[in-house]
Design a protein around this motif. Structure first.
Motif, PDB file in Angstrom:
ATOM      1  N   CYS A  49      -8.186  50.658  39.323  1.00 18.83           N
ATOM      2  CA  CYS A  49      -6.941  50.667  40.286  1.00 18.83           C
ATOM      3  C   CYS A  49      -6.019  51.937  39.283  1.00 18.83           C
ATOM      4  O   CYS A  49      -4.979  51.443  40.091  1.00 18.83           O
ATOM      5  N   CYS A 113      -2.226  52.188  41.307  1.00 21.10           N
ATOM      6  CA  CYS A 113      -1.965  52.360  42.364  1.00 21.10           C
ATOM      7  C   CYS A 113      -0.583  51.410  41.931  1.00 21.10           C
ATOM      8  O   CYS A 113      -0.171  50.782  41.879  1.00 21.10           O
ATOM      9  N   CYS A 120      -4.061  43.163  42.042  1.00 21.55           N
ATOM     10  CA  CYS A 120      -3.812  43.924  43.156  1.00 21.55           C
ATOM     11  C   CYS A 120      -2.519  43.046  43.864  1.00 21.55           C
ATOM     12  O   CYS A 120      -2.534  41.495  44.371  1.00 21.55           O
ATOM     13  N   CYS A 130     -11.504  49.579  48.274  1.00 22.22           N
ATOM     14  CA  CYS A 130     -11.037  49.125  47.249  1.00 22.22           C
ATOM     15  C   CYS A 130     -12.207  47.371  47.053  1.00 22.22           C
ATOM     16  O   CYS A 130     -12.925  46.765  46.548  1.00 22.22           O
ATOM     17  N   ARG A 267     -14.383  55.242  45.124  1.00 19.41           N
ATOM     18  CA  ARG A 267     -13.274  55.793  46.005  1.00 19.41           C
ATOM     19  C   ARG A 267     -12.766  57.316  46.124  1.00 19.41           C
ATOM     20  O   ARG A 267     -12.127  57.622  47.281  1.00 19.41           O
TER      21      ARG A 267
HETATM   22  S1  SF4 Z   1      -7.455  46.930  44.344  1.00 15.14           S
HETATM   23 FE1  SF4 Z   1      -6.691  48.597  45.961  1.00 15.14          FE
HETATM   24  S2  SF4 Z   1      -5.079  48.457  46.841  1.00 15.14           S
HETATM   25 FE2  SF4 Z   1      -5.449  47.003  45.249  1.00 15.14          FE
HETATM   26  S3  SF4 Z   1      -3.937  47.866  43.289  1.00 15.14           S
HETATM   27 FE3  SF4 Z   1      -6.231  48.407  43.427  1.00 15.14          FE
HETATM   28  S4  SF4 Z   1      -6.825  50.398  44.084  1.00 15.14           S
HETATM   29 FE4  SF4 Z   1      -4.272  49.173  44.732  1.00 15.14          FE
END
Ligand code: SF4
Length: 284
Positions: A49, A113, A120, A130, A267
């Motif tokens: 992330c 992120c 998340c 993701c 990604r």
């Molecule tokens: S899973 Fe994806 S949207 Fe969620 S924090 Fe990680 S990078 Fe960001």
């Protein structure tokens, strides 16, 4: 610079499309649950992330819509002050990422992120890319999953996965077709900006357009240019995408463009600056 509206809106028909998207996410939820029963299960390390994703506006709209919905749930349960604070925190985090000096258009960044906070914060509606990481795509070197002798992991593939990814592309394509072609809905953009475009009032978006660095305002037109590992491996083939792009008077962007950095295994996107999304696009 155009003074037209920069704010984007969610329509009633979009909400039906978000429901269809969630059904596709269900397929990945199923695969992820299966993967987590294997030796290659996610270890919850979180380093994946540390990324500044680029997404199609369709998934940005879905994220923004779900954040708005969550706002009303918090409002109902905890009152207006708590709900306002909930959404202000999200907007502040997204806005902060619009000033991330370390971010590069391939997604590389020193920052986590905007939606990462010990996990998340949008887990239930996190984007497909993701969900693909370590389930239908390989993982980067830093990932702490168990490895095979060759350093890789086993992940799911095959016709069922191809059907899901093509279904995903079809949905984005339909979303794009339902929007005015000049209004930047059919665009692959920096996720914080894409989500803010649905959350911030127009005036604040215009202010942001003057204060945030140029690099955040570049986008690739066309759903066929959401070209990341899982769309390229399982999605429609190049000749099909080229035909769709050509019919729309555009081009498909490829990774072998000189100077392009797509270092993230799972990604990164093919990131070539094509348009300045602060302006409405001149599309025939
Ligand atoms: S899973 Fe994806 S949207 Fe969620 S924090 Fe990680 S990078 Fe960001």
């Amino acid at each position: 610079m155009s003074t037209s509206s920069m704010r984007r809106v969610v329509s009633v028909s979009d909400i039906a499309a978000f429901g269809a998207l969630d059904m596709l996410y269900n397929q990945l939820r199923f695969i992820e649950a299966k993967q987590n029963e294997t030796e290659f299960a996610c270890q919850g390390f979180g380093k994946c992330c540390q990324i500044g994703l680029r997404l199609h506006m369709f998934e940005c709209a879905n994220i923004a819509y779900n954040i708005r919905q969550q706002y009303y749930f918090v409002l109902e349960d905890n009152g207006k002050d708590t709900a306002d604070s909930f959404i202000e925190t999200i907007v502040d985090d997204l806005r902060e990422r619009m000033f991330d000096d370390s971010w590069e258009p391939g997604g590389e960044t020193d920052e986590m992120c905007a939606f990462y906070d010990n996990g998340c914060t949008i887990y239930k509606y996190r984007p497909m890319v993701c969900r693909s990481f370590g389930t239908i795509s390989p993982v980067d070197d830093y990932c702490k999953r168990m490895r095979k002798e060759d350093g890789g992991i086993d992940f799911f593939s095959g016709k069922a996965v191809e059907d899901v990814v093509k279904g995903f592309q079809d949905l984005i394509g339909k979303y794009a077709d339902s929007k005015p072609p000049d209004k930047n809905y059919d665009m692959v953009v920096y996720m914080p900006l894409g989500v803010l475009a649905f959350l911030l009032p127009d005036e604040e978006l215009h202010q942001l357009s003057f204060s945030a660095d140029e690099k955040f305002w570049s986008g690739n037109i066309g759903w066929f240019n959401y070209r990341t590992y899982f769309t390229k491996k399982y999605g429609y083939d190049d000749s099909y995408l080229e035909q769709i792009a050509s019919d729309a008077g555009m081009d498909v962007i490829y990774t072998d463009v000189e100077g392009l950095d797509v270092s993230s295994e799972g990604r990164g996107v093919d990131s070539v600056v094509t348009v300045d999304i602060r302006k409405d696009q001149d599309i025939d």
